[in-house]
Scaffold this motif. Structure first.
Motif, mmCIF file in Angstrom:
data_model
loop_
_atom_site.group_PDB
_atom_site.id
_atom_site.type_symbol
_atom_site.label_atom_id
_atom_site.label_comp_id
_atom_site.label_asym_id
_atom_site.label_seq_id
_atom_site.Cartn_x
_atom_site.Cartn_y
_atom_site.Cartn_z
ATOM 1 N N SER A 1 7.510 10.632 -32.656
ATOM 2 C CA SER A 1 6.344 10.089 -31.958
ATOM 3 C C SER A 1 6.792 9.616 -30.584
ATOM 4 C CB SER A 1 5.724 8.929 -32.748
ATOM 5 O OG SER A 1 6.668 7.906 -32.959
ATOM 6 N N LEU B 1 -0.984 16.115 -40.274
ATOM 7 C CA LEU B 1 -0.629 16.747 -39.001
ATOM 8 C C LEU B 1 0.736 17.423 -39.087
ATOM 9 C CD1 LEU B 1 -1.152 17.309 -35.997
ATOM 10 C CD2 LEU B 1 -0.098 15.082 -35.507
ATOM 11 N N ASN C 1 -2.578 13.655 -29.756
ATOM 12 C CA ASN C 1 -2.734 14.310 -31.049
ATOM 13 C C ASN C 1 -4.210 14.466 -31.369
ATOM 14 O OD1 ASN C 1 -0.110 14.893 -31.951
ATOM 15 N ND2 ASN C 1 0.214 12.799 -32.649
ATOM 16 N N SER D 1 -3.107 8.749 -43.357
ATOM 17 C CA SER D 1 -2.840 10.184 -43.190
ATOM 18 C C SER D 1 -1.532 10.508 -43.895
ATOM 19 C CB SER D 1 -2.749 10.555 -41.709
ATOM 20 O OG SER D 1 -2.355 11.908 -41.545
ATOM 21 N N THR E 1 -4.856 12.469 -37.933
ATOM 22 C CA THR E 1 -3.951 11.353 -37.720
ATOM 23 C C THR E 1 -4.687 10.074 -38.118
ATOM 24 O OG1 THR E 1 -4.675 11.141 -35.414
ATOM 25 C CG2 THR E 1 -2.726 12.468 -35.819
#
Length: 265
Positions: A132, A199, A138, A195, A143
């Motif tokens: 990150s 992703l 994103n 999440s 997310t």
């Protein structure tokens, strides 16, 4: 229609900004031909603009690869911006405590068009950290911070995002509009989003909303870590993240209604 010198100047400025925005974490270096092709500009135009940007330190050229990358002037501007964001200053000690408690990296994020962008980060001391970066963009639907921010948008804005397409990144990505709408409704009700490998595989996160003085959800606080170590469904984790987000909200001027109560740890 006749174009004036001012029109050409504005066009050059816009194209220079497009060049700067074309660099990303996935593609930090690019050649003139690559930029010209992706932006639909002539190589001569791109070369001229890059030369001007380089003279001011906005880009730099690698003499061996002949590729350009962002220069230190960008970093200087970023430092000026982030150091003066009230949210970053007010949140810092709260995020540091949260990172100490959970032993994972924490972020602040905000909505930017149809993406979530990370504006602040406090790293954990764990040897293995999830990827990150401050400034990273994103998608919203996969997310935790993105889903928190999307859940608190107007219905027409949510529908506009859904109609734009829900790209699938992993097997866990929510691509069904009905399921996403239900998830956003639950997020508004429960006050947090989770999440799990939506992703990127191997990454888990949890986020809670941060409200400004008007009561609007303006930011999201998220904690992210590898799935083998970080368990965001743990009630203690949820309570700590929600409490930290509430504390930051109050720091930046939000006063919760008298009937509301904080989550305890």
């Amino acid at each position: 229609m006749k174009h004036t010198a001012e029109d050409y100047l504005l066009s050059s400025v816009k194209n220079a900004l497009r060049i700067l925005r074309s660099f990303s974490l996935d593609e930090p270096e690019k050649k003139v031909t690559e930029l010209a092709s992706s932006l639909g500009l002539s190589k001569s135009t791109v070369s001229r603009l890059l030369h001007t940007l380089a003279s001011e330190g906005f880009v730099t050229k690698d003499p061996e690869t002949q590729k350009y990358r962002l220069g230190l002037t960008i970093l200087q501007l970023n430092t000026v911006l982030t150091s003066h964001l009230e949210i970053n200053r007010e949140a810092q000690p709260i995020l540091e405590q949260l990172v100490d408690d959970l032993q994972e990296t924490a972020h602040l994020a905000m909505l930017d068009d149809q993406s979530v962008i990370y504006i602040h980060r406090v790293e954990s001391r764990q040897p293995v950290q999830a990827l990150s970066h401050v400034g990273r963009r994103n998608p919203l639907h996969c997310t935790s911070s993105g889903k928190v921010l999307l859940a608190h948008q107007k219905e027409e804005d949510i529908e506009a995002y859904i109609q734009h397409g829900l790209t699938q990144f992993t097997l866990n990505t929510m691509t069904d509009p009905r399921i996403l709408r239900e998830a956003l409704h639950a997020i508004r009700r429960q006050g947090y989003a989770i999440s799990i490998e939506e992703l990127r595989e191997g990454v888990a996160s949890i986020a809670a909303p941060i409200r400004d003085y008007t009561g609007k959800v303006a930011y999201a606080l998220s904690v992210i870590g590898p799935v083998h170590r970080f368990h965001p469904y743990d009630p203690t984790v949820i309570a700590k993240v929600k409490r930290a987000a509430s504390e930051i909200s109050e720091k930046i001027g939000y006063w919760p209604p008298p009937s509301s109560t904080r989550q305890s740890t």
